[in-house]
Each structure stands twice: as structure tokens, then as C-alpha cells.
Design a protein around this motif. Structure first.
Motif, short mmCIF file in Angstrom:
data_model
loop_
_atom_site.label_atom_id
_atom_site.label_comp_id
_atom_site.label_asym_id
_atom_site.label_seq_id
_atom_site.Cartn_x
_atom_site.Cartn_y
_atom_site.Cartn_z
N PRO A 39 20.56 -18.02 33.97
CA PRO A 39 21.67 -18.84 33.45
C PRO A 39 22.68 -18.01 32.65
O PRO A 39 23.87 -18.33 32.63
CB PRO A 39 20.96 -19.87 32.57
N PRO A 43 25.92 -17.14 35.83
CA PRO A 43 26.24 -18.52 35.44
C PRO A 43 27.00 -19.31 36.51
O PRO A 43 27.41 -20.45 36.25
CB PRO A 43 27.12 -18.31 34.19
N HIS A 44 27.15 -18.73 37.71
CA HIS A 44 27.98 -19.37 38.73
C HIS A 44 27.27 -20.52 39.43
O HIS A 44 27.89 -21.27 40.18
CB HIS A 44 28.41 -18.34 39.78
N GLY A 45 25.97 -20.63 39.23
CA GLY A 45 25.22 -21.70 39.90
C GLY A 45 23.79 -21.71 39.38
O GLY A 45 23.42 -20.91 38.51
N ASP A 46 22.99 -22.59 39.92
CA ASP A 46 21.60 -22.73 39.46
C ASP A 46 20.72 -21.71 40.19
O ASP A 46 19.86 -22.07 41.01
CB ASP A 46 21.11 -24.15 39.71
N ALA A 47 20.91 -20.43 39.90
CA ALA A 47 20.16 -19.38 40.58
C ALA A 47 18.69 -19.38 40.17
O ALA A 47 17.83 -18.94 40.94
CB ALA A 47 20.78 -18.02 40.29
N ARG A 48 18.39 -19.87 38.99
CA ARG A 48 16.99 -19.87 38.53
C ARG A 48 16.10 -20.65 39.48
O ARG A 48 14.97 -20.24 39.78
CB ARG A 48 16.91 -20.46 37.12
N SER A 49 16.60 -21.74 39.99
CA SER A 49 15.78 -22.59 40.86
C SER A 49 15.45 -21.91 42.18
O SER A 49 14.46 -22.27 42.84
CB SER A 49 16.50 -23.91 41.12
N TRP A 50 16.22 -20.91 42.59
CA TRP A 50 15.92 -20.19 43.82
C TRP A 50 14.54 -19.53 43.75
O TRP A 50 13.85 -19.40 44.76
CB TRP A 50 16.95 -19.10 44.10
N THR A 88 12.09 -20.12 40.97
CA THR A 88 10.99 -20.93 40.44
C THR A 88 10.30 -21.71 41.54
O THR A 88 9.12 -22.06 41.43
CB THR A 88 11.51 -21.89 39.36
N TYR A 109 13.97 -14.51 36.22
CA TYR A 109 14.87 -15.61 36.55
C TYR A 109 15.19 -16.49 35.34
O TYR A 109 16.18 -17.23 35.35
CB TYR A 109 14.27 -16.47 37.67
N ASP A 110 14.40 -16.38 34.26
CA ASP A 110 14.70 -17.17 33.07
C ASP A 110 16.00 -16.76 32.42
O ASP A 110 16.59 -17.53 31.64
CB ASP A 110 13.55 -17.05 32.06
#
Length: 401
Positions: A303, A307-314, A316, A299-300
């Protein structure tokens, strides 16, 4: 008169060129010099740079012609063109053709010029500018032009595609026309105006099914291999396979697959203690063994990849979801890689019999990756393939509701 000159005389502004060996080389030169003339190009058992095996065959043919004469040359020709079983089954036809060819021989000077043209042609430095859609045919049992020549040609052409037949020799368009002709026709039909039944309601052209030989390479004739020919697999071919596999879909384009290709004797010796006894010999003899792994912290890179949204936070915020996503999608990508390797003429042997902890510690700990399964890669020894095990029928495992 040159081919371009002939087309001009006939007032043909644009055409499809289908060329076998020398004809294919002529087609490539035509695409280089007169690209506007070609709608598409088919190169059958061709090359960009002459292979040492092909050069050896041409030199033998040249020596036969110069030292033993026309009849010996003509009688030797079929040995370079056809599989042994086909030669045996068509002996009478070949005798008739040889008599005709001797009586109507094209002339020694002309033939020697053709051989010299074949041996001197080298397009390796200009393939990247040949934008003509090109289909490269190869055949695995071709004695004259090794099949990997077409693989290299197709890969280095911007719009190149590869079809590999398993049987037929150098003249497979003759020996296995039942396979060859539909493939050629399917290719040429791509460039025909789309018919109404191939259009969706909004006018888009529908995706077309793969031809039978491609399905055979990927699925119906592909096998899991346990023994290997003593034949290297190039780094370039491994990269080609990955470049194909990476195009397959993953959820949120997460791309968690990570691969370590093990080739050297030293690396194989490090891998050996982690292998089960049943997987030891076939893995040590394989030209390449891939550790197909996944990156728990995939997930790192989201971005960059999504880049379409904050997918990393899904991920983490949910370790369970992160693990499930990494394992599932890396497994998908590993399957894509198997199909990509097969599509390039390689054979594979996936394995689960290994000590995952040892593999992680020895090869993956620095990156933090985790092993999923191992995959032997090379050119399989068909004599060591086990009989195909049964598969479950559709109606036993599938429902349509």
C-alpha cells in the motif's frame, strides 16, 4: 586576481572548470561563491576535508623545502605523483623536467602559501548546497590523496558523480591519459547541445552508454574476492551502496530485499557455525558480511510502495506467487547491491555455502525474513584472487528470434 575576477575580465559568463587537487579545491570554492559561473565542475583527486595521509605528505614536502632546499624538494615531487613502474620507465624525462623546474622555480613563498591553502581548506560543512554538476575523479593507487576522499566528496554533493581509475597514481591524467581523456570528454559532452542522432522521434534524449572505466569497475575487471585487506568499511559507505541499489526496478515496486550487515566479532562468531568449511576463514576475515534475505510478507508494504491499486491482495491470495515474487525480486536487488558496492570502490564475495536454517534462526527469526545468500564486503586482497573461470559465449546460451 581571483579566478572569478579573471572570468569577469574575459567576459566569460559561464564555463566548465576542470581542476586537479588544488585546482579542484578552487573549483569547489568557486561553485560555493559563484554558482552561476559554472556549467560543470571536474575535481581530480580532490577532497572536502584533508585526509591524514595527505596532510602527512604535505608536511613532508614542506619540511623538505624548508630544511633541504629547492632541489631536494623538486627531486622528491615525482614520488608523490607517479606509480613506481611509471617512474622507472620515464627516468630520463623526469630528469629533464626536474632540471627545468629547478631553473624556473615558482618561489618558496608562493609554494608555501599554496601548501597552506591546501591544508587549511575544509568544505565539509557546505557540500550539500553546491548544486553544480560535479565529476570526482579518484585513483586507487594514489599515494597522496586516498581514493576514498573522492568517494566521500561525490556522495555528499547533491549532483556529484564518481569515476575511479585503478592505475596512474596522483597524476593519472598524465600516466594513463588513454583512460582519463575519454572519461573527461564524455563528461563534457553531456553538456553540449544534443545532436540529432541522440534524440528519439519525440525529441527525448536517449540514455548514454557507460564509459569504459565504469564498465571495468562493475563487470570486466571486477572479481569475486576470497581474501581481504585489514581496512574497515564505514557504515556510511554501506548506506550509500544500499541507497544506490534500492533504485533498481522490482515488479510492482515490491522491494522484498532485507539485509543484515554483520561486522562485530561477536556476530561473526554467531555466524561461524552456519558456514561451510570452505567459507569460514574468508568470512571471518572480511570487514563485513551481509546476509541477503527476503521478506515473505513483503506485500504488507505494498500500500505504501505501490499505491496505484490493491496489489497486496495479489499475493495474500496466492502463497506460491508471493514466494516466487519475493525470491526473484530480492535476488535482483541483491545483484543491484553487488554492483552498487563495486561502484563505490568496494569488493565483494558472494557465497551459497551455509546452513540456511541456522542463519534464519540466529539472525532473522524475529523479523520472519529468510536468507538467500551471503556476501562478504571489503577491500579485496588481489593476491588471493583465483584465476578467472571461463564464461559461456553469447551464441551458446542466447537466441535472437
Amino acid at each position: 586576481m581571483s579566478l572569478a575576477g579573471l572570468l569577469n575580465t574575459l567576459k566569460i559568463d559561464r564555463c566548465h572548470v576542470v581542476g586537479h587537487a588544488l585546482g579542484g579545491i578552487i573549483g569547489l570554492h568557486l561553485a560555493q561563491r559563484y554558482p552561476a559561473l559554472l556549467e560543470s565542475l571536474v575535481v581530480i583527486n580532490g577532497w572536502a576535508t584533508l585526509d591524514s595521509q595527505t596532510r602527512r605528505c604535505f608536511q613532508v614536502r614542506q619540511d623538505l623545502l624548508l630544511n633541504t632546499g629547492v632541489e631536494a624538494y623538486v627531486r622528491a615531487q615525482p614520488l608523490f605523483l607517479y606509480p613506481a613502474d611509471w617512474l622507472s620507465a620515464h627516468a630520463e624525462l623526469l630528469e629533464q623536467e626536474q632540471t627545468h623546474q629547478v631553473e624556473h622555480f615558482q618561489g618558496m613563498e608562493n609554494l608555501l602559501h599554496r601548501l597552506q591553502a591546501l591544508m587549511s581548506s575544509d568544505l565539509s560543512g557546505s557540500l550539500d548546497i553546491l548544486n553544480t554538476p560535479t565529476l570526482a575523479f579518484s585513483c586507487k593507487d594514489d599515494l597522496l590523496v586516498p581514493w576514498h576522499c573522492s568517494t566521500t566528496l561525490a556522495h555528499n554533493l547533491p549532483n556529484g558523480e564518481l569515476v575511479q581509475m585503478s592505475y596512474g597514481g596522483h597524476a593519472m591524467s598524465v600516466t594513463d591519459s588513454e583512460t582519463f581523456n575519454p572519461i573527461l570528454l564524455e563528461w563534457l559532452l553531456r553538456f553540449a547541445p544534443p545532436s540529432a542522432e541522440r534524440l528519439t522521434a519525440n525529441g527525448d534524449i536517449m540514455a548514454e552508454a557507460l564509459i569504459t572505466s565504469a564498465l571495468a569497475t562493475l563487470f570486466t575487471e571486477a572479481r569475486t574476492h576470497n581474501g581481504w585487506q585489514d581496512k574497515p568499511v564505514s557504515d556510511e559507505l554501506l548506506q550509500q551502496a544500499y541507497d544506490l541499489a534500492r533504485m533498481g526496478p522490482t515488479s510492482a515496486n515490491c522491494c522484498p530485499l532485507r539485509v543484515v550487515f554483520i561486522r562485530t566479532k561477536e556476530s561473526k562468531e554467531k555466524l561461524a557455525p552456519a558456514l561451510s568449511s570452505g567459507n569460514l576463514e574468508k568470512t571471518l576475515s572480511a570487514p563485513v558480511t551481509a546476509i541477503l534475505a527476503y521478506d515473505p510478507a513483503f506485500y504488507d508494504l505494498l500500500p505504501e510502495l505501490f499505491p496505484h491499486g490493491d496489489a497486496r491482495s495479489w499475493f495474500t491470495s496466492s502463497p506460491e506467487l508471493a514466494h516466487e515474487t519475493a525470491f526473484r525480486n530480492a535476488s535482483l536487488q541483491a545483484a543491484y547491491l553487488i554492483l552498487a558496492l563495486r561502484s563505490l570502490g568496494l569488493d565483494t564475495g558472494p557465497m551459497s555455502g551455509f546452513d540456511q536454517a541456522k542463519v534464519n534462526e540466529t539472525f532473522l527469526s524475529e523479523q520472519g525474513w529468510k536468507a538467500n545468500f551471503l556476501l562478504n564486503i571489503g577491500y579485496g586482497d588481489s593476491g588471493k584472487v583465483y584465476p578467472r573461470a571461463p564464461r559461456l559465449a553469447f551464441d551458446r546460451v542466447c537466441k535472437i528470434i
